[in-house]
Design a protein around this motif. Sequence first.
Motif, short mmCIF file in Angstrom:
data_model
loop_
_atom_site.label_atom_id
_atom_site.label_comp_id
_atom_site.label_asym_id
_atom_site.label_seq_id
_atom_site.Cartn_x
_atom_site.Cartn_y
_atom_site.Cartn_z
N VAL A 169 0.69 -1.31 -0.11
CA VAL A 169 0.02 0.02 -0.05
C VAL A 169 0.84 1.31 -0.10
N SER A 170 0.30 2.23 -0.60
CA SER A 170 1.11 3.66 -0.62
C SER A 170 1.14 4.34 0.70
N ASN A 171 1.82 5.26 1.05
CA ASN A 171 1.94 6.11 1.96
C ASN A 171 0.63 6.68 2.43
N ASN A 172 0.10 7.27 1.31
CA ASN A 172 -1.33 7.98 1.63
C ASN A 172 -2.25 6.99 1.62
N LEU A 173 -2.06 5.83 1.45
CA LEU A 173 -3.19 4.79 1.53
C LEU A 173 -4.17 4.90 0.22
N GLN A 174 -3.92 5.74 -0.86
CA GLN A 174 -4.84 5.85 -1.96
C GLN A 174 -4.58 4.70 -2.87
N TYR A 175 -3.47 4.18 -2.86
CA TYR A 175 -3.26 3.21 -4.08
C TYR A 175 -2.60 1.95 -3.35
N ALA A 176 -2.67 0.72 -4.23
CA ALA A 176 -2.02 -0.48 -3.55
C ALA A 176 -1.44 -1.30 -4.82
N LEU A 177 -0.37 -1.89 -4.52
CA LEU A 177 0.00 -2.83 -5.70
C LEU A 177 -0.07 -4.00 -5.18
N VAL A 178 -0.58 -4.66 -5.94
CA VAL A 178 -1.12 -6.12 -5.77
C VAL A 178 -0.20 -6.95 -6.41
N VAL A 179 0.25 -8.01 -5.72
CA VAL A 179 1.39 -8.92 -6.07
C VAL A 179 0.77 -10.43 -6.38
N THR A 180 0.91 -10.86 -7.52
CA THR A 180 0.49 -12.07 -7.80
C THR A 180 1.71 -12.93 -8.75
N ASP A 181 1.36 -14.15 -8.81
CA ASP A 181 2.28 -15.02 -9.91
C ASP A 181 3.66 -14.79 -9.40
N LYS A 182 4.10 -15.14 -8.08
CA LYS A 182 5.39 -15.03 -7.51
C LYS A 182 6.38 -16.22 -8.18
N LYS A 183 7.44 -16.05 -8.56
CA LYS A 183 8.17 -16.99 -8.96
C LYS A 183 9.56 -16.62 -8.21
N HIS A 184 10.01 -17.83 -7.23
CA HIS A 184 11.10 -17.75 -6.43
C HIS A 184 12.53 -17.59 -7.29
N ASN A 185 13.37 -16.51 -6.83
CA ASN A 185 14.86 -16.52 -7.55
C ASN A 185 15.68 -17.22 -6.43
N TRP A 186 16.33 -16.25 -5.72
CA TRP A 186 17.31 -16.52 -4.60
C TRP A 186 16.86 -16.40 -3.63
N ARG A 187 17.67 -16.03 -2.20
CA ARG A 187 17.20 -16.11 -0.94
C ARG A 187 15.96 -15.04 -0.70
N HIS A 188 16.56 -14.02 -1.35
CA HIS A 188 15.32 -12.94 -1.02
C HIS A 188 14.46 -12.49 -2.13
N SER A 189 15.12 -12.65 -3.48
CA SER A 189 14.58 -12.00 -4.75
C SER A 189 13.50 -13.26 -5.16
N PHE A 190 12.68 -12.61 -6.16
CA PHE A 190 11.75 -13.21 -6.88
C PHE A 190 11.02 -12.25 -7.83
N PHE A 191 10.49 -12.87 -8.86
CA PHE A 191 9.85 -12.00 -9.99
C PHE A 191 8.15 -12.22 -9.75
N ALA A 192 7.38 -11.36 -10.24
CA ALA A 192 6.00 -11.41 -10.06
C ALA A 192 5.51 -10.52 -11.15
N ASN A 193 4.09 -10.62 -10.87
CA ASN A 193 3.14 -9.53 -11.71
C ASN A 193 2.63 -8.62 -10.59
N TYR A 194 2.85 -7.47 -10.98
CA TYR A 194 2.25 -6.24 -10.16
C TYR A 194 1.16 -5.68 -10.92
N TRP A 195 -0.02 -5.21 -10.17
CA TRP A 195 -0.97 -4.54 -10.47
C TRP A 195 -1.50 -3.39 -9.74
#
Length: 839
Positions: A169-195
């Motif tokens: 969620v954005s700081n002003n709470l007006q927008y959100a980034l929705v994460v779907t279809d995560k694909k693991h990469n290394w320990r912390h990283s991944f790829f995903a669809n963002y909406w």
Amino acid sequence: MRITGRKTALPYPHWSLLLTTFLMYPEHKYRDYKRRVPLWQYSLLVIVLLYGSHLLISTINLIHYNHKNYHAHPVYTNTVLNDFAEEDSFSSNGTLNLENWRNGTFSPKFHSIQWTEVGREDDQGYYILSSNSSYIVKSLSDPDFESVLFNESTITYNGEEHHVEDVIVSNNLQYALVVTDKKHNWRHSFFANYWLYKVDNPGEVQPLFDSDLSLNALVSLVHWSPDSSQVAFVLNNNIYLKHLNNFSDSRVVQLTYDGGENIFYGKPDWVYEEEVFESNSAMWWSPNGQFLSILRTNDTQVPVYPIPYFVQSDAETAIDEYPLLKHIKYPKAGFPNPVVDVIVYDVHRQHISRLPADDPFYNDENITNEERLITEIIWVGDSRFLTKITNRESDLLAFYLIDAEANNSKLVRFQDAKSTKSWFEIEHNTMFIPKDASVGREQDGYIDTIDVNGYNHLAYFSPPDNPNPKIILTSGEWEVVDSPSAFDFKRNVVYFTATKKSSIERHVYSVGIDGKLLNNVTDVSSDGYYSTSFSPGARFVLLSHQGPHVPYQKMLDLVKGTEEIIESNEDLKDSVSLFNLPDVKYGEVELHKGVKSNYVEIRPKNFDHSKKYPVLFFVYGGPGSQLVTKTFSKSFQHVVASELDAIVVTVDGRGTGFRGRDYRSLVRDNLGHYESLDQIKAGKIWASKPYVDENRLAIWGWSYGGYMTLKVLEQDKGETFKYGMSVAPVTNWKFYDSIYTERYMHTPQDNPNYYNSSIHEIDNLKGVKRFLLMHGTGDDNVHFQNTLKVLDLFDLHGLENYDVHVFPDSDHSIRYHNSNVIVYDKLFHWIRRAFKAGK
């Protein structure tokens, strides 16, 4: 092998600029608040996070360290081999066993909270609750306030449905980034669809990268700007900016163009993700959102390490007959490191700048451009940021203050650890303290951890270009840990966690920015290990008591001085009372004259001093690490003690952390030497105890602990430790990554001790009765090469007194295709047979 708690490493979830605190037991911190009962009854239902077995988590935390080595074992007679082939059952009657260890019977509940920046000035304690598909904003100060941000389990776009995995969620709470279809990469990283999602108009959804929907699935990192007007994100290792001035017609601007296989912008490569930032992010917004500082990583000269995957197929080609081959840019000790630089994007001018070639940053007389590591970037104002750099061997540290507006830098601090034969650990806790004349802070400043007479302590620097501390906030023969934790901007109070009472406890303290009025926040009159999660203005804190008794959580209002229990884990208390659990004894043991080390001894229930018990040593031992802590734990070690009627001992010998610089830095340039001597000495001490069967002493460890297991067996020659179990070990430090290894060993070119630190005296292992070696073939951290190389040495020396188990395609955590179950089954049954064979 970084420890991200200690030291570990640890690591941090990706809640962007929300100032969230999503903490995982036992290494992370927990935060929440106490309010009226109706509010918290609701809140707890929403935010409850039931963690898996403490043992599993503890092991995964160990895996966070990148230290491992190997060791071998001697030959068995036919009688011993026959004993090893026997199977016998184990009981489950009122005792701790593998089954109830795994099923969560002894797993405490912890609650977490995502704090927001809304209302930071007067700190009303705004936070986001998430449950299933709902994301709701609440306030600790106003129980009637509630705002629904998102309430969907799927996103549908162009007729395709995508399952929601996360919401940012954005700081002003007006927008959100929705994460779907995560694909693991290394320990912390991944790829995903963002909406992109508009809170006040749920029907408006658009892909973050709308030029090519297939590329939207390859976005690897997103960061909201502080003013919520734009999103910076990484795609194919380039930086993009999405402007939201008009949501329905938002504009994407590409900022960099040469990112790719060798050039990384805004996200770390493998070694920086693992060893430096311990996250998937390498870009930082200025407080006002005008500037974006970006790490540029050039891996052109970094060698490639190939990893074959044998039981996974390429999703695109679906070829099963040939292994899937992945290539990592992985710098081993002594080989070229990534060349790193920092660039700045000015949103107002729409311009990327790089410091001039003649700037002091590129002309440091001690740290060359090719050798430098950039370990931390922290904004200390709207247009200036501090950049911490070290040499590749981490014994020189420089602080540059970079002015984004003027595009120049200034060297403000320089430190040298060579004289103390020590090093600078990578930390991410530097805290910006903005000026506020109304409360006496006339200039901007920051709080950092520094060495004070050989111990880690807090210091306040103001202004930011001051080379010396304005005030040293803490001092003494104890250390602050992952601090400062929070700062009360109105009352000028710093909160921190420290070992002031005991090196194996963690209590919370406060101190004024003037260094006065150091107070206890937690009760130091009783044993305790605490973690915290503070609201942005440090008014509220969710305090998590992690041990030694059954954990609990309470919310403190530090302004009103009130508190409320959030979680008491009553069910867990009942479980503990119903089971016949092992006893735990803490203490210190003198391994060398005048040098004491912490230990913990886990004894089977109904311990009988007249009996002779087998003993299993559990070891990690990496530089700055710690296993002996007063946390609540019913781990694999407790299972062994309970089911096998055995004693399990852990000793944090020299080289481990939280006992001062001299204690940990002794191992510099000679890994494995002093640590193994300490374990052997501890083994002899326990072997001499009247209740110990000296013929049934074993040792085991994972990662650096796997290395220590082999090193101890190699140096001990079977005299003390008869058995061993080594999981995913480093066997030669030339095989491990440069940033971790050279911090403790310098380079192989400058240090002849690499050979001594490797597992090389193979004939010594013939004195061991038997040992076990296990590794995952897909380990991107401690490469399977380590185990194969040492197995080749075993063959050359005719060594046969060992067993091997390989986990196809498993990484360092060994979890692929049910392997996390199998690895512990193997460990348990192997050591059970070893103890039986040693009778």
